[in-house]
Design an enzyme around this catalytic site. Structure first.
Site, mmCIF file in Angstrom:
data_model
loop_
_atom_site.group_PDB
_atom_site.id
_atom_site.type_symbol
_atom_site.label_atom_id
_atom_site.label_comp_id
_atom_site.label_asym_id
_atom_site.label_seq_id
_atom_site.Cartn_x
_atom_site.Cartn_y
_atom_site.Cartn_z
ATOM 1 C CE LYS A 147 29.341 35.711 39.796
ATOM 2 N NZ LYS A 147 29.885 35.255 38.498
ATOM 3 N NE ARG A 190 32.836 30.978 42.822
ATOM 4 C CZ ARG A 190 32.961 32.219 42.380
ATOM 5 N NH1 ARG A 190 32.490 33.218 43.067
ATOM 6 N NH2 ARG A 190 33.528 32.448 41.246
ATOM 7 N NE ARG A 207 38.961 38.346 38.218
ATOM 8 C CZ ARG A 207 37.743 37.851 38.431
ATOM 9 N NH1 ARG A 207 36.718 38.674 38.598
ATOM 10 N NH2 ARG A 207 37.555 36.558 38.476
ATOM 11 N NE ARG A 214 37.264 32.617 36.640
ATOM 12 C CZ ARG A 214 37.394 33.792 36.031
ATOM 13 N NH1 ARG A 214 38.479 34.046 35.306
ATOM 14 N NH2 ARG A 214 36.471 34.705 36.138
ATOM 15 N NE ARG A 258 36.511 40.173 34.507
ATOM 16 C CZ ARG A 258 35.871 39.218 35.160
ATOM 17 N NH1 ARG A 258 34.698 39.450 35.693
ATOM 18 N NH2 ARG A 258 36.408 38.028 35.266
HETATM 19 P P1 AP5 Z 1 31.421 40.784 35.238
HETATM 20 O O1 AP5 Z 1 30.256 41.562 35.738
HETATM 21 O O2 AP5 Z 1 32.776 41.179 35.668
HETATM 22 O O3 AP5 Z 1 31.166 39.206 35.476
HETATM 23 P P2 AP5 Z 1 31.068 38.379 36.809
HETATM 24 O O4 AP5 Z 1 29.819 37.567 36.763
HETATM 25 O O5 AP5 Z 1 31.289 39.233 38.008
HETATM 26 O O6 AP5 Z 1 32.281 37.374 36.552
HETATM 27 P P3 AP5 Z 1 33.528 36.991 37.432
HETATM 28 O O7 AP5 Z 1 34.584 36.487 36.497
HETATM 29 O O8 AP5 Z 1 33.907 38.083 38.378
HETATM 30 O O9 AP5 Z 1 32.945 35.793 38.198
HETATM 31 P P4 AP5 Z 1 33.724 34.754 38.935
HETATM 32 O O10 AP5 Z 1 32.623 34.136 39.656
HETATM 33 O O11 AP5 Z 1 34.552 33.859 38.102
HETATM 34 O O12 AP5 Z 1 34.844 35.574 39.763
HETATM 35 P P5 AP5 Z 1 34.955 35.977 41.277
HETATM 36 O O13 AP5 Z 1 35.690 37.239 41.372
HETATM 37 O O14 AP5 Z 1 33.655 35.834 41.959
HETATM 38 O O15 AP5 Z 1 31.327 40.802 33.625
HETATM 39 C C1 AP5 Z 1 32.351 40.224 32.836
HETATM 40 C C2 AP5 Z 1 32.661 41.138 31.645
HETATM 41 O O16 AP5 Z 1 31.527 41.140 30.776
HETATM 42 C C3 AP5 Z 1 32.922 42.601 32.036
HETATM 43 O O17 AP5 Z 1 33.954 43.108 31.257
HETATM 44 C C4 AP5 Z 1 31.581 43.316 31.725
HETATM 45 O O18 AP5 Z 1 31.818 44.647 31.296
HETATM 46 C C5 AP5 Z 1 31.005 42.456 30.601
HETATM 47 N N1 AP5 Z 1 29.546 42.338 30.679
HETATM 48 C C6 AP5 Z 1 28.785 42.232 31.812
HETATM 49 N N2 AP5 Z 1 27.467 42.138 31.485
HETATM 50 C C7 AP5 Z 1 27.408 42.156 30.118
HETATM 51 C C8 AP5 Z 1 26.325 42.097 29.185
HETATM 52 N N3 AP5 Z 1 25.042 41.980 29.580
HETATM 53 N N4 AP5 Z 1 26.634 42.145 27.865
HETATM 54 C C9 AP5 Z 1 27.939 42.266 27.442
HETATM 55 N N5 AP5 Z 1 29.003 42.347 28.300
HETATM 56 C C10 AP5 Z 1 28.746 42.295 29.619
HETATM 57 O O19 AP5 Z 1 35.897 34.779 41.827
HETATM 58 C C11 AP5 Z 1 37.229 34.660 41.432
HETATM 59 C C12 AP5 Z 1 37.874 33.468 42.138
HETATM 60 O O20 AP5 Z 1 37.856 33.690 43.556
HETATM 61 C C13 AP5 Z 1 37.160 32.138 41.947
HETATM 62 O O21 AP5 Z 1 37.578 31.490 40.769
HETATM 63 C C14 AP5 Z 1 37.582 31.397 43.216
HETATM 64 O O22 AP5 Z 1 38.888 30.889 43.121
HETATM 65 C C15 AP5 Z 1 37.582 32.482 44.266
HETATM 66 N N6 AP5 Z 1 36.281 32.641 44.949
HETATM 67 C C16 AP5 Z 1 35.471 33.723 44.944
HETATM 68 N N7 AP5 Z 1 34.373 33.517 45.668
HETATM 69 C C17 AP5 Z 1 34.482 32.257 46.161
HETATM 70 C C18 AP5 Z 1 33.636 31.453 46.962
HETATM 71 N N8 AP5 Z 1 32.444 31.901 47.413
HETATM 72 N N9 AP5 Z 1 34.062 30.199 47.244
HETATM 73 C C19 AP5 Z 1 35.229 29.724 46.817
HETATM 74 N N10 AP5 Z 1 36.078 30.425 46.041
HETATM 75 C C20 AP5 Z 1 35.701 31.691 45.713
HETATM 76 MG MG MG Z 2 32.821 39.414 39.440
#
Ligand code: AP5
Ligand code: MG
Length: 218
Positions: free
Chosen positions: A13, A88, A161, A172, A127
């Site tokens: 994402k 989410r 992270r 997660r 990552r």
């Molecule tokens: P990346 O693009 O970083 O993945 P992502 O989908 O953004 O994954 P996240 O881990 O950021 O998602 P998340 O939902 O757990 O975390 P968030 O920050 O939202 O890609 C991952 C890796 O793969 C990278 O190294 C990239 O280079 C590689 N990659 C990408 N595409 C690829 C491909 N096609 N092929 C190969 N490699 C690839 O949330 C973190 C925390 O915040 C949550 O756990 C929660 O506690 C809190 N939080 C955030 N939002 C909310 C909400 N709305 N409600 C409640 N809690 C929330």
């Molecule tokens: Mg992300």
């Protein structure tokens, strides 16, 4: 346009949102990034979110809806925004519906990035991001063009992270299947859902995403 990127942790994402924000001139709104900034700044929200994020749980709906409600009123969101990691939960999706009704701007499309669970662990544990500008990288799948130098800003400092470890990833993923996956049905029923193959290479996922966004904008 108003777009939601939906998908499990590590689906890509953030990677896709960063590119689309640049190429289409719409703002990336990542609740994860905003919460991490709040933790770093030591704000009240950050204090409440810190332990929950480290454990891989979800921060309360009230907090994240409030963050998004404030953020989408800022002038840079006037041309649209791309939601990365929000909504989410079903209450967050309903909260977003209410916010958009008030602004009179419709949701254009929800793009589900589909990725096999086994690939997610590798993606997350490999990552890292530029500590200065936040550009995302991966030990194997997306390395900087010049070793140890950010492609976007030239910085040599990178960070990982606190929640990117194999143990927290499992919590997660559980939170995703329990709370977030039902949104796929929610947006399908609203006629807003499109799915793309997140197992493809990063450039190919971007191409698929652009095709969906072009169709939604037409
Ligand atoms: P990346 O693009 O970083 O993945 P992502 O989908 O953004 O994954 P996240 O881990 O950021 O998602 P998340 O939902 O757990 O975390 P968030 O920050 O939202 O890609 C991952 C890796 O793969 C990278 O190294 C990239 O280079 C590689 N990659 C990408 N595409 C690829 C491909 N096609 N092929 C190969 N490699 C690839 O949330 C973190 C925390 O915040 C949550 O756990 C929660 O506690 C809190 N939080 C955030 N939002 C909310 C909400 N709305 N409600 C409640 N809690 C929330
Ligand atoms: Mg992300």
């Amino acid at each position: 346009m108003i777009v939601i990127l939906l998908g499990p942790p590590g689906a890509g994402k953030g990677t896709q949102a960063q590119t689309i924000a640049k190429t289409r001139g719409i703002v990336q709104l990542s609740t994860g990034d905003m919460l991490r900034a709040a933790v770093k700044a030591g704000t009240e929200v950050g204090k409440q979110a810190d332990a929950i994020m480290k454990s891989g749980g979800l921060v309360s709906d009230d907090i994240v809806i409030r963050i998004i409600a404030d953020r989408i009123q800022e002038p840079d969101c006037a041309n649209g925004f791309l939601l990365d990691g929000f909504p989410r939960t079903l209450p967050q999706a309903v909260g977003l519906d209410t916010l958009l009704e008030k602004t009179g701007k419709p949701l254009d499309v929800v793009v589900e990035i589909k990725v096999d669970d086994t690939a997610l662990i590798d993606r997350i544990t490999g990552r890292y991001t530029c500590a200065k500008c936040g550009t995302g990288y991966h030990d194997t799948f997306k390395t900087p063009k010049v070793e140890n130098t950010c492609d976007a800003c030239g910085s040599h400092e990178f960070s990982r992270r606190a929640d990117d470890n194999a143990e927290t990833v499992k919590s997660r993923l559980m939170a995703y299947y329990r709370e977030t996956a039902p949104l796929i049905g929610y947006y399908f029923a609203k006629g807003k859902l499109k799915s793309i193959d997140g197992m493809a290479k990063i450039d190919e996922v971007e191409r698929q995403l652009n095709t969906v966004l072009d169709a939604a904008a037409a």
